[in-house]
Structures are given as structure tokens and as C-alpha cells.
Write a protein that holds these residues in place. Structure first.
Motif, mmCIF file in Angstrom:
data_model
loop_
_atom_site.group_PDB
_atom_site.id
_atom_site.type_symbol
_atom_site.label_atom_id
_atom_site.label_comp_id
_atom_site.label_asym_id
_atom_site.label_seq_id
_atom_site.Cartn_x
_atom_site.Cartn_y
_atom_site.Cartn_z
ATOM 1 N N GLY A 38 0.825 -1.191 0.000
ATOM 2 C CA GLY A 38 0.000 0.000 0.000
ATOM 3 C C GLY A 38 0.861 1.243 0.000
ATOM 4 N N PHE A 39 0.257 2.381 -0.275
ATOM 5 C CA PHE A 39 0.994 3.636 -0.302
ATOM 6 C C PHE A 39 0.034 4.796 -0.087
ATOM 7 C CE2 PHE A 39 -0.128 2.363 -4.590
ATOM 8 C CZ PHE A 39 -0.758 3.483 -5.107
ATOM 9 N N ALA A 40 0.582 5.899 0.392
ATOM 10 C CA ALA A 40 -0.200 7.121 0.578
ATOM 11 C C ALA A 40 0.725 8.308 0.385
ATOM 12 C CB ALA A 40 -0.832 7.161 1.966
ATOM 13 N N THR A 41 0.219 9.376 -0.216
ATOM 14 C CA THR A 41 0.992 10.601 -0.405
ATOM 15 C C THR A 41 0.122 11.805 -0.082
ATOM 16 O OG1 THR A 41 0.413 11.032 -2.720
ATOM 17 C CG2 THR A 41 2.222 9.493 -2.316
ATOM 18 N N GLN A 42 0.767 12.870 0.347
ATOM 19 C CA GLN A 42 0.101 14.159 0.526
ATOM 20 C C GLN A 42 1.060 15.251 0.064
ATOM 21 O OE1 GLN A 42 -3.143 15.354 1.737
ATOM 22 N NE2 GLN A 42 -2.167 17.056 0.657
ATOM 23 N N SER A 43 0.562 16.140 -0.788
ATOM 24 C CA SER A 43 1.386 17.205 -1.339
ATOM 25 C C SER A 43 0.813 18.568 -0.995
ATOM 26 C CB SER A 43 1.490 17.070 -2.868
ATOM 27 O OG SER A 43 2.063 15.844 -3.237
ATOM 28 N N LEU A 44 1.708 19.553 -0.943
ATOM 29 C CA LEU A 44 1.352 20.961 -0.822
ATOM 30 C C LEU A 44 1.877 21.672 -2.060
ATOM 31 C CD1 LEU A 44 2.303 21.633 2.922
ATOM 32 C CD2 LEU A 44 0.073 20.981 2.002
ATOM 33 N N VAL A 45 1.062 22.558 -2.643
ATOM 34 C CA VAL A 45 1.416 23.194 -3.905
ATOM 35 C C VAL A 45 1.183 24.695 -3.802
ATOM 36 C CG1 VAL A 45 1.002 23.272 -6.386
ATOM 37 C CG2 VAL A 45 0.724 21.116 -5.143
#
Length: 409
Positions: A38-45
Motif C-alpha cells: 500500500g501507499f499514501a501521499t500528501q502534497s502541498l502546492v
């Protein structure tokens, strides 16, 4: 078709559960052949102009709507049969809002498994062979940047390029210290996407239907991967089914338009202990006909798309790496900066090209964690999603800062 993907995935899970729990004596062996990830990501732009990941909405300067949550399961049913599927939920600005979708779901059967030679066949929703990164673009830790080179791996067209229902023949051959990897796929492109419709015909009504297509790739790795060479070629077809209320400017669609993309990508990479240098060059000939839209003759004009990037990655310390990249795309090589397009359509020339200087870094503080940061200086907006950036509000020169945290298991 989406219903069929779900049914296929449920069949894989059902088969897995029945086989594992129907025989207590075999349960331990069965579990040893199952792999869960499994995997999870969170980005700020942050962008100085234009929009991405929901920034600019309701006065927000920083966009947070750029995240992934996914899981996959593979089961080695026997030495010759592998079942594999992945589900993913994605948030990408106005494009996606967390709906769970089947990324891929296939059965892989080995046909030949001899010393130095392997041949197999996959069927279901299979990953498309395209360039170096397409097959692994869904998992952040497999690359050294937040965004892949957008000239070739368009984020807003991810579903179209990542996978498709079809059948794929693949194999590998060991040639001393070298390896030849190849794959040939017969498929129907995944065209159920409002962004694909907007990108191809600047219209929201109607939809494309994928036609039987061919995509193939060969990779040659020299000396265990010190040099990697690749060639991807394909002919991808789709037909547009308009709605009676479709309009493009002042004229309505009067025909079922058809687009065939004859594409080719040349890939090369040189790897050393601390450095990797990568370049990919792509040419795509768009053959368009049958749209017959008054006052929009460009819809039936065939064009050649040119794209390339040059990238260097430096692993300067343990768990640290830096990256620099130049990335460019021109949607019409005969009108590189869109001047003729703007004159005919009245739309901004900036949506016809993009050049992007990127510098970035990656830090892996733990085995399963990665932190990314990168800064982009961009001219043009050819790869920006039109759902976030209506053409009449597109800015030509802009900058972008991205931060991302990613975890996988």
C-alpha cells in the motif's frame, strides 16, 4: 466497462479468500505466495500564477488537493500463474475527488520459463508499456521527483496512459551481463475522462470511445543497468461521440470525429554509483478527421506533437538525492509557440506549449518514508489541467513550489 473492472477485481479477491481458507493444511503455504502493498501521499502546492491542486480557490494560496491512497495485492497461484490488482483513490485538483478506481487487474500466465528466457501473457486491465516510468508512475517512491516529466507523462491524462483492458505478451532474455525486456499489448485505451475530452477537443459534452490499438516497448539493459536503452511505439485510436447539445465556440459538432495517435518514445539512461542521467524524446502524430465543426477547423487538422526532457539525479549522501531537469512539449511542431493557433481560434497561445526548468530533492528518513521538494519555472501551460485552468485565464510565465510526504509498505 468500469463495472467489469470491479467484477474482475472482486473475482480475484474472492478466489484468493476461497483458496486460502478452504484448506487449513494449505493456509500457511498460500499466505506465503500472497503479497500486499500500500501507499499514501500528501502534497502541498504553491503557484505564482495558474492553478494546481486546488490553490487559488476561495482565496487559498496553497493547494492541498493532491494526494493518493492505494493498495495492491498479488497472488502467485502456481509457478505459472500470477493474479494482481490495485485499487487507488486520488485527489488532483478539479480532476479527481477521491473516487476509488481499479488501476489494474490482470492474470499473468508464464508460457516459457527456461534458463535466460521468460515469456508470459497478461490479460485483464494491464499496464501500458510506454517509456521508462509509465508502468511505475502510480507509486511515488519509485522515482526521484514529485511530478514526472509532464511533456511525456501527462498527469491530467494519467488514466489514458497508465493501463487499459486488453492482452499483453511480454518476455525477457538474459544475454550475458545484458538483458532484453519486451512487451507487446493489444488494448482499447481508457478514454472515460472529461479531461481527455477537454484536452483533445476543448469540449465538455460527449465522450471518446477507445478503439482496438497496439502498444509495444523494448528495453535493453547493458552491464546490469549501467546503460539502459528503450524504444516505445504505438498506434492508439479513439472515436468521439458528441451529444446533441455539444458546442465549440459558435459551431456544433456535426460528425463523429476520430483521432489516431501514432507515437514513439526513445529512452536512454546512464547510471553510475552516485549519478543517473536520463533523457527521453517523443514524437506523436495526431491524425484527426470527421469532427466537422464550423468555425473550428483546427479540430480536423493533423499535427505532430514533439516532447523531450533531460534529467540528472545525484545521490550525494546516504538517503539523500538531488535532481535537475529541463522538460519541453510543443503540441504542434509547425506552430511551436501557438501563434497561428491563437490567431485562428482566439485562444491563448500558452496552452499549446510548455517548457519547465525543475530543481528538486528527496530525503528518505526511514525505510518506508520519503520526503520530496521541488521548484518549477515554467513558460506555457500545455500540460495544465483545463478543469483547473480555463484557457482564458491561463498565464504564460509562472513558478511552482511542491512539497510531498509519501509512505509505502
Amino acid at each position: 466497462m468500469r463495472y467489469a473492472y470491479w467484477q474482475f477485481t472482486k473475482l480475484l479477491l474472492w478466489s484468493f479468500c476461497v483458496s486460502v481458507f478452504s484448506s487449513g493444511a494449505r493456509a500457511e503455504t498460500q499466505w506465503e505466495e500472497v503479497r500486499l502493498h500500500g501507499f499514501a501521499t500528501q502534497s502541498l502546492v504553491y503557484t505564482t500564477h495558474n492553478q494546481m491542486a486546488g490553490n487559488g480557490l476561495d482565496g487559498r494560496r496553497v493547494g492541498t488537493k493532491m494526494r493518493d491512497l492505494g493498495g495492491n495485492i498479488s497472488w502467485k497461484v502456481s509457478p505459472a500463474v500470477l493474479l494482481s490488482t490495485q485499487l487507488i483513490s486520488r485527489w488532483t485538483g478539479a480532476l479527481t475527488d477521491g473516487n476509488t478506481e481499479v488501476d489494474y487487474a490482470f492474470v499473468d500466465t508464464a508460457l516459457v520459463n527456461e534458463a535466460g528466457t521468460n515469456i508470459g501473457v497478461q490479460f485483464g486491465k494491464v499496464k501500458n508499456p510506454f517509456g521508462f516510468y509509465n508502468a511505475t508512475r502510480d507509486v511515488a517512491h519509485t522515482r526521484n521527483s514529485i511530478l514526472l516529466p509532464q511533456s511525456i507523462y501527462h498527469e491530467q491524462l494519467r488514466n489514458f496512459f497508465l493501463s487499459a483492458p486488453g492482452i499483453s505478451l511480454h518476455g525477457s532474455n538474459e544475454l550475458g551481463t545484458d538483458t532484453l525486456l519486451w512487451q507487446v499489448s493489444w488494448l482499447k485505451p481508457n478514454t472515460r475522462s472529461s479531461e481527455l475530452t477537454a484536452f483533445m477537443v476543448d469540449a465538455q459534452g460527449g465522450h471518446f470511445v477507445g478503439q482496438t490499438s497496439l502498444l509495444a516497448r523494448a528495453l535493453y539493459e547493458v552491464d546490469g543497468g549501467r546503460w539502459r536503452w528503450g524504444l516505445s511505439v504505438g498506434a492508439l485510436g479513439m472515436k468521439f461521440n458528441p451529444l446533441p447539445t455539444d458546442f465549440f465556440g459558435a459551431g456544433a459538432f456535426s460528425g463523429q470525429g476520430q483521432i489516431v495517435l501514432n507515437t514513439g518514445v526513445l529512452s536512454v539512461e546512464h547510471n553510475r554509483a552516485d549519478w543517473s542521467h536520463t533523457a527521453e524524446f517523443a514524437l506523436t502524430r495526431q491524425h484527426r478527421n470527421g469532427f466537422n465543426v464550423p468555425f473550428a477547423p483546427t479540430l480536423d487538422q493533423s499535427t505532430t506533437i514533439g516532447a523531450y526532457y533531460l534529467q540528472s539525479a545525484w545521490r550525494f549522501a546516504e538517503n539523500w538525492q538531488a535532481m535537475v531537469r529541463y522538460d519541453a512539449i510543443y503540441l504542434d511542431l509547425q506552430d511551436r509557440h501557438g501563434a497561428a493557433f491563437a490567431q485562428v481560434t482566439g485562444l491563448p497561445a500558452a496552452q499549446r506549449y510548455a517548457s519547465d526548468w525543475t530543481i528538486g530533492g528527496r530525503f528518505d528518513p526511514a525505510k518506508n518514508w520519503s520526503l520530496f521538494a521541488e521548484l518549477h519555472h515554467v513558460q506555457g501551460g500545455a500540460w495544465l489541467a483545463k478543469a483547473d485552468n480555463p484557457p482564458n485565464r491561463l498565464t504564460d510565465t509562472w513558478d511552482m513550489l511542491l512539497l510531498r510526504a509519501a509512505v509505502h509498505f
